[in-house]
Motif scaffolding. Structure first.
Motif, mmCIF file in Angstrom:
data_model
loop_
_atom_site.group_PDB
_atom_site.id
_atom_site.type_symbol
_atom_site.label_atom_id
_atom_site.label_comp_id
_atom_site.label_asym_id
_atom_site.label_seq_id
_atom_site.Cartn_x
_atom_site.Cartn_y
_atom_site.Cartn_z
ATOM 1 N N SER A 202 0.825 -1.208 0.000
ATOM 2 C CA SER A 202 0.000 0.000 0.000
ATOM 3 C C SER A 202 0.863 1.264 0.000
ATOM 4 N N PRO A 203 0.293 2.366 -0.493
ATOM 5 C CA PRO A 203 1.054 3.618 -0.532
ATOM 6 C C PRO A 203 1.542 4.010 0.862
ATOM 7 N N GLY A 204 2.803 4.342 0.952
ATOM 8 C CA GLY A 204 3.362 4.813 2.216
ATOM 9 C C GLY A 204 3.591 3.725 3.258
ATOM 10 N N SER A 205 3.521 2.461 2.859
ATOM 11 C CA SER A 205 3.691 1.384 3.847
ATOM 12 C C SER A 205 5.151 1.137 4.203
ATOM 13 N N GLY A 206 6.070 1.760 3.464
ATOM 14 C CA GLY A 206 7.488 1.591 3.777
ATOM 15 C C GLY A 206 8.228 0.723 2.785
ATOM 16 N N LYS A 207 7.709 0.587 1.570
ATOM 17 C CA LYS A 207 8.338 -0.272 0.556
ATOM 18 C C LYS A 207 9.748 0.204 0.207
ATOM 19 N N THR A 208 9.854 1.487 -0.124
ATOM 20 C CA THR A 208 11.154 2.013 -0.545
ATOM 21 C C THR A 208 12.153 1.928 0.600
ATOM 22 N N THR A 209 11.702 2.275 1.788
ATOM 23 C CA THR A 209 12.569 2.208 2.964
ATOM 24 C C THR A 209 13.049 0.770 3.175
ATOM 25 N N ALA A 210 12.133 -0.168 3.113
ATOM 26 C CA ALA A 210 12.502 -1.570 3.335
ATOM 27 C C ALA A 210 13.430 -2.072 2.234
ATOM 28 N N GLY B 146 4.300 -3.234 7.893
ATOM 29 C CA GLY B 146 5.333 -2.196 7.895
ATOM 30 C C GLY B 146 4.933 -0.994 8.715
ATOM 31 N N ASN B 147 5.932 -0.313 9.229
ATOM 32 C CA ASN B 147 5.686 0.956 9.924
ATOM 33 C C ASN B 147 4.700 0.798 11.076
ATOM 34 N N LEU B 148 4.841 -0.300 11.817
ATOM 35 C CA LEU B 148 3.908 -0.598 12.915
ATOM 36 C C LEU B 148 4.132 0.355 14.083
ATOM 37 N N LEU C 195 7.784 -4.940 10.717
ATOM 38 C CA LEU C 195 8.789 -3.874 10.708
ATOM 39 C C LEU C 195 8.220 -2.701 11.502
ATOM 40 N N PRO C 196 8.713 -2.482 12.711
ATOM 41 C CA PRO C 196 8.132 -1.443 13.558
ATOM 42 C C PRO C 196 8.483 -0.027 13.110
ATOM 43 N N TYR C 197 7.658 0.899 13.508
ATOM 44 C CA TYR C 197 7.948 2.326 13.314
ATOM 45 C C TYR C 197 9.172 2.691 14.155
ATOM 46 N N VAL C 198 10.162 3.337 13.555
ATOM 47 C CA VAL C 198 11.286 3.870 14.342
ATOM 48 C C VAL C 198 11.575 5.299 13.867
ATOM 49 N N PRO C 199 11.639 6.250 14.792
ATOM 50 C CA PRO C 199 11.821 7.652 14.417
ATOM 51 C C PRO C 199 13.080 7.895 13.581
ATOM 52 N N LEU D 119 14.285 6.345 11.199
ATOM 53 C CA LEU D 119 14.047 6.142 9.763
ATOM 54 C C LEU D 119 13.451 7.384 9.115
ATOM 55 N N GLU D 120 12.538 8.014 9.825
ATOM 56 C CA GLU D 120 11.933 9.235 9.281
ATOM 57 C C GLU D 120 12.997 10.303 9.108
ATOM 58 N N GLN D 121 13.874 10.365 10.110
ATOM 59 C CA GLN D 121 14.970 11.339 10.053
ATOM 60 C C GLN D 121 15.883 11.032 8.868
ATOM 61 N N GLN D 122 16.227 9.770 8.697
ATOM 62 C CA GLN D 122 17.093 9.386 7.579
ATOM 63 C C GLN D 122 16.437 9.717 6.239
ATOM 64 N N TYR D 123 15.147 9.502 6.183
ATOM 65 C CA TYR D 123 14.396 9.777 4.944
ATOM 66 C C TYR D 123 14.514 11.250 4.584
ATOM 67 N N ASP D 124 14.348 12.096 5.588
ATOM 68 C CA ASP D 124 14.376 13.541 5.340
ATOM 69 C C ASP D 124 15.784 14.038 5.041
HETATM 70 N N1 LIG Z 1 9.389 1.570 9.955
HETATM 71 C C1 LIG Z 1 9.305 2.883 9.765
HETATM 72 N N2 LIG Z 1 9.520 3.742 10.791
HETATM 73 C C2 LIG Z 1 9.396 5.073 10.636
HETATM 74 N N3 LIG Z 1 9.073 5.652 9.489
HETATM 75 C C3 LIG Z 1 8.862 4.854 8.430
HETATM 76 C C4 LIG Z 1 8.967 3.436 8.507
HETATM 77 N N4 LIG Z 1 8.707 2.925 7.283
HETATM 78 C C5 LIG Z 1 8.457 3.977 6.491
HETATM 79 N N5 LIG Z 1 8.531 5.133 7.183
HETATM 80 C C6 LIG Z 1 8.264 6.475 6.690
HETATM 81 O O1 LIG Z 1 7.041 6.458 5.993
HETATM 82 C C7 LIG Z 1 7.125 7.283 4.851
HETATM 83 C C8 LIG Z 1 6.835 6.427 3.607
HETATM 84 O O2 LIG Z 1 7.885 5.487 3.484
HETATM 85 P P1 LIG Z 1 8.275 4.906 2.065
HETATM 86 O O3 LIG Z 1 8.481 5.994 1.094
HETATM 87 O O4 LIG Z 1 9.360 3.923 2.274
HETATM 88 O O5 LIG Z 1 6.915 4.148 1.707
HETATM 89 P P2 LIG Z 1 6.490 3.575 0.301
HETATM 90 O O6 LIG Z 1 5.630 2.402 0.569
HETATM 91 O O7 LIG Z 1 7.668 3.360 -0.550
HETATM 92 O O8 LIG Z 1 5.620 4.789 -0.267
HETATM 93 P P3 LIG Z 1 5.072 4.984 -1.756
HETATM 94 O O9 LIG Z 1 3.849 4.132 -1.873
HETATM 95 O O10 LIG Z 1 4.781 6.444 -1.808
HETATM 96 O O11 LIG Z 1 6.150 4.553 -2.694
HETATM 97 C C9 LIG Z 1 8.512 7.909 4.855
HETATM 98 O O12 LIG Z 1 8.433 9.169 5.456
HETATM 99 C C10 LIG Z 1 9.326 6.964 5.740
HETATM 100 O O13 LIG Z 1 10.344 7.642 6.425
#
Ligand SMILES: Nc1ncnc2c1ncn2[C@@H]1O[C@H](COP(=O)(O)OP(=O)(O)OP(=O)(O)O)[C@@H](O)[C@H]1O
Ligand SMILES: [Mg+2]
Length: 290
Positions: free
Chosen positions: A12-20, A184-186, A206-210, A212-217
């Protein structure tokens, strides 16, 4: 194992795919495995989110997959290496592009692309487009991958996406037995147990961890997580890769040595072989013409 070599990450959108996808690549790179990460999303190109702006990135999945002749050399030339890891290279779209600028990417081309790509690194990680129905490459990736990680959030949005796509993904061409569910992002307080029932079970969390958000930004997703509260995320990635916690060890590697002779990361041969087109090796350590 060979069947783990190509991993598609969808969900799903924003579930953390790219991060993972990036953290999986980073973990494999720490174990000295060459990894090519393919960012399929043509709508929000990912490479500029991951690499600093000064990286020369003049290649595109769009031009690659619509070129009249698709070769392994062309794929390697399109790879974008990163100084952040000598084992990781990227393929993706450029900012400012649109699919309207290219002939239609056909299913046949996408199949050809993933078949050729398979042999160019130890692992291929494919970050799929959330609306994968609009992106032939993502659909084919899900069909051809050895493993499909289906990411979803522990909320109704994630469940809705999952349930909406499940009937389509039940088609035999998607080989459901290769799919695994990842929450993801629990976030703390989210009831993952009842949500995971909606998903028909969760294979990994994959739990939410702050951090990661910082690294993303800060464009720092290719930096290992270091904060103690990030340990749960790192452990989740290691678990889904079958790695022992805290050790840079992966399951028996699908060594690309046999089938990538000449294109895999290796000692640079002296001089250029005569009569062969030059192409770049896609990993930072061995950048240069071959
Ligand atoms: N486990 C996590 N803990 C904290 N933040 C997270 C986590 N996973 C993802 N995020 C945050 O959620 C946001 C969306 O993450 P990401 O871009 O990886 O999702 P995505 O599934 O690839 O989104 P899209 O569908 O837009 O491609 C980002 O701001 C990222 O930092
Ligand atoms: Mg993404």
């Amino acid at each position: 194992m060979e069947q783990d070599k190509v991993i598609a990450v969808m969900g799903s959108p924003g579930s953390g795919k790219t991060t993972a996808a990036l953290k999986i690549a980073l973990t494999l790179a720490a174990a000295k495995k060459n990894v090519i990460v393919v960012f399929c999303d043509p709508f929000t190109p990912v490479i500029p989110i991951v690499l600093p702006a000064d990286i020369n990135h003049d290649t595109s999945l769009g031009s690659l997959m619509t070129a009249p002749a698709l070769t392994q050399a062309a794929i390697l030339n399109a790879c974008v290496p990163t100084e952040k890891s000598e084992y990781i290279s990227f393929l993706g779209y450029q900012v400012g592009e649109s699919l309207m600028m290219y002939p239609q990417i056909t299913r046949e081309k996408a199949v050809e692309f993933f078949v050729l790509l398979r042999y160019l690194a130890d692992y291929i990680i494919i970050d799929c487009t959330a609306t994968f129905e609009a992106d032939p490459a993502s659909i084919v990736a899900i069909e051809l991958a050895d493993r499909v990680l289906r990411l979803g959030t522990a909320n109704l949005k994630g469940v809705s996406y999952y349930l909406t796509h499940s009937p389509m993904l039940a088609d035999s061409r998607f080989r459901k037995d290769t799919h695994q569910n990842v929450i993801g992002n629990l976030k703390t307080g989210q009831d993952w147990e009842s949500v995971s029932q909606q998903y028909g079970g969760a294979d990994y969390i994959l739990p939410y961890v702050p951090e990661l958000e910082q690294q993303y930004d800060e464009l720092a997703l290719l930096t290992p997580l270091t904060q103690p509260e990030s340990a749960g995320y790192t452990a989740g990635i290691e678990k889904l890769l079958g790695m022992q916690s805290g050790k840079s060890k992966v399951k028996p590697a699908p060594s690309a040595a046999a089938d990538t002779a000449g294109v895999k990361r290796q000692e640079k041969p002296k001089g250029k072989p005569k009569g062969k087109p030059a192409f770049r090796l896609p990993f930072a350590k061995n950048r240069g013409e071959f």
